[in-house]
Enzyme design. Sequence first.
Site, PDB file in Angstrom:
ATOM      1  N   ALA A  15       0.824  -1.213   0.000  1.00  0.00           N
ATOM      2  CA  ALA A  15       0.000   0.000   0.000  1.00  0.00           C
ATOM      3  C   ALA A  15       0.855   1.259   0.000  1.00  0.00           C
ATOM      4  O   ALA A  15       0.618   2.198  -0.770  1.00  0.00           O
ATOM      5  CB  ALA A  15      -0.938  -0.012   1.207  1.00  0.00           C
ATOM      6  N   VAL A  16       1.867   1.305   0.865  1.00  0.00           N
ATOM      7  CA  VAL A  16       2.723   2.489   0.936  1.00  0.00           C
ATOM      8  C   VAL A  16       3.666   2.545  -0.254  1.00  0.00           C
ATOM      9  O   VAL A  16       3.898   3.623  -0.820  1.00  0.00           O
ATOM     10  CB  VAL A  16       3.512   2.515   2.257  1.00  0.00           C
ATOM     11  CG1 VAL A  16       4.522   3.662   2.268  1.00  0.00           C
ATOM     12  CG2 VAL A  16       2.563   2.659   3.442  1.00  0.00           C
ATOM     13  N   ARG A  41       7.672 -13.730  -4.146  1.00  0.00           N
ATOM     14  CA  ARG A  41       6.325 -14.062  -4.633  1.00  0.00           C
ATOM     15  C   ARG A  41       5.739 -12.955  -5.509  1.00  0.00           C
ATOM     16  O   ARG A  41       4.815 -13.205  -6.289  1.00  0.00           O
ATOM     17  CB  ARG A  41       5.384 -14.370  -3.469  1.00  0.00           C
ATOM     18  CG  ARG A  41       5.055 -13.200  -2.572  1.00  0.00           C
ATOM     19  CD  ARG A  41       4.073 -13.605  -1.481  1.00  0.00           C
ATOM     20  NE  ARG A  41       3.750 -12.495  -0.612  1.00  0.00           N
ATOM     21  CZ  ARG A  41       4.454 -12.157   0.464  1.00  0.00           C
ATOM     22  NH1 ARG A  41       5.543 -12.856   0.776  1.00  0.00           N
ATOM     23  NH2 ARG A  41       4.099 -11.134   1.210  1.00  0.00           N
ATOM     24  N   CYS A 132       3.534   7.229  11.272  1.00  0.00           N
ATOM     25  CA  CYS A 132       2.531   8.085  10.623  1.00  0.00           C
ATOM     26  C   CYS A 132       1.833   9.011  11.612  1.00  0.00           C
ATOM     27  O   CYS A 132       1.613  10.197  11.322  1.00  0.00           O
ATOM     28  CB  CYS A 132       1.501   7.216   9.898  1.00  0.00           C
ATOM     29  SG  CYS A 132       0.850   5.826  10.862  1.00  0.00           S
ATOM     30  N   GLN A 159      -6.892   5.568  14.434  1.00  0.00           N
ATOM     31  CA  GLN A 159      -6.099   5.261  13.254  1.00  0.00           C
ATOM     32  C   GLN A 159      -6.810   4.332  12.270  1.00  0.00           C
ATOM     33  O   GLN A 159      -7.388   3.313  12.646  1.00  0.00           O
ATOM     34  CB  GLN A 159      -4.749   4.662  13.676  1.00  0.00           C
ATOM     35  CG  GLN A 159      -3.942   5.631  14.531  1.00  0.00           C
ATOM     36  CD  GLN A 159      -2.591   5.093  14.953  1.00  0.00           C
ATOM     37  OE1 GLN A 159      -2.128   5.366  16.054  1.00  0.00           O
ATOM     38  NE2 GLN A 159      -1.926   4.337  14.090  1.00  0.00           N
ATOM     39  N   SER A 162      -5.752   1.247   6.987  1.00  0.00           N
ATOM     40  CA  SER A 162      -4.709   1.259   5.956  1.00  0.00           C
ATOM     41  C   SER A 162      -3.323   1.331   6.569  1.00  0.00           C
ATOM     42  O   SER A 162      -2.334   0.966   5.923  1.00  0.00           O
ATOM     43  CB  SER A 162      -4.911   2.426   4.989  1.00  0.00           C
ATOM     44  OG  SER A 162      -5.053   3.648   5.691  1.00  0.00           O
ATOM     45  N   HIS A 244      -5.763   9.180   9.589  1.00  0.00           N
ATOM     46  CA  HIS A 244      -5.663   9.080  11.042  1.00  0.00           C
ATOM     47  C   HIS A 244      -6.152  10.385  11.676  1.00  0.00           C
ATOM     48  O   HIS A 244      -5.835  11.477  11.193  1.00  0.00           O
ATOM     49  CB  HIS A 244      -4.212   8.860  11.467  1.00  0.00           C
ATOM     50  CG  HIS A 244      -3.677   7.499  11.163  1.00  0.00           C
ATOM     51  ND1 HIS A 244      -4.436   6.477  10.638  1.00  0.00           N
ATOM     52  CD2 HIS A 244      -2.422   6.974  11.341  1.00  0.00           C
ATOM     53  CE1 HIS A 244      -3.666   5.395  10.499  1.00  0.00           C
ATOM     54  NE2 HIS A 244      -2.449   5.689  10.923  1.00  0.00           N
TER      55      HIS A 244
END
Length: 339
Positions: A15-16, A41, A132, A159, A162, A244
């Site tokens: 995601a990041v 993978r 974060c 938070q 994600s 957040h």
Amino acid sequence: MAKLWNVAVVGATGAVGGQMIECLEERNFPVGKIRYLASARSAGEVLEFKGKPVMVEELTRDSFEGIDIALFSAGGDRSRDFCPAAAAAGAVCIDNSSAWRMDPDVPLVVPEVNPHAIADYRKKGIIANPNCSTIQMVVALKPLHDHAVIRRIVVSTYQAVSGTGKKAIEELQKQVVTLFQGKSPEVATYPHQIAFNCLPQIDSFGDNGYTKEEMKMVHETRKILEANIGVTATAVRVPVFYGHSESVNIETENKLTVATARELLAKAPGVELVDDPATSSYPMAIDAAGQDLTLVGRIREDESIANGLNLWVVADNIRKGAATNAVQIAEILIEKYLR
């Protein structure tokens, strides 16, 4: 012609990592060659950069030849293993994990707060991206600290899932659908159901009763602000996808009025003041999602102490809380330090 820089994104399929790629594109970072690295993978997957296909390669210690800047978002274990190899190959690592944050030889940087610390990258070739939740809080508090000197911070975070990654996002989606179907949801990512629930646990608990996430905020805030501020935190996971939110209470050495705080925050870098109670205008996660500013509102005096203030602080945890902060560090790095 402006110099181009060879960039590696480690954890490109996460995601990041995916947001790092988007930020590089959006901010027109001067990329020469780009390399996407991930686990075995994921090797062979094809992603894009500015419309052109880029094949994901398996991360190895030999992956960094010819790389100038390596953006890491692949977890602490991989960062501990591979950042030294990348630095040895000549790359400057900007790491999003917690692996290097409290290393005294590694700068912990939020560009709006302590950009001068980037100069210390030379010690190990590594720059750490803070947690974060810490990032958005110190962006909001820096101008207030400079003006009135913060003595103590009490923060409660709310938070988004994600912050845990793609699996958590998918689990919240599935749980909501399952519950609306009248069925029992599967619980895998968190200790309990997250849909329509709040979990007062992020990461594991320590002997002092605080979670690792809470103690990160304590230690990182002091390092970034270069001050021995009293900090106590409660971190809560909520059923929100992105963004957040934080309730922040500060005690200052000098009196800080609401009017002065608003004036300082209105002109602070990286901050958007959203604070008009008369029109129910205040920061919300749905407004922060997808942008890079830290939204601040609900500013009011803490009437229980002489020099206290309450704030509500919201930011996109994947963007400013991770990817954008890392790319901003890279921008300062090439502007002031790399040649």
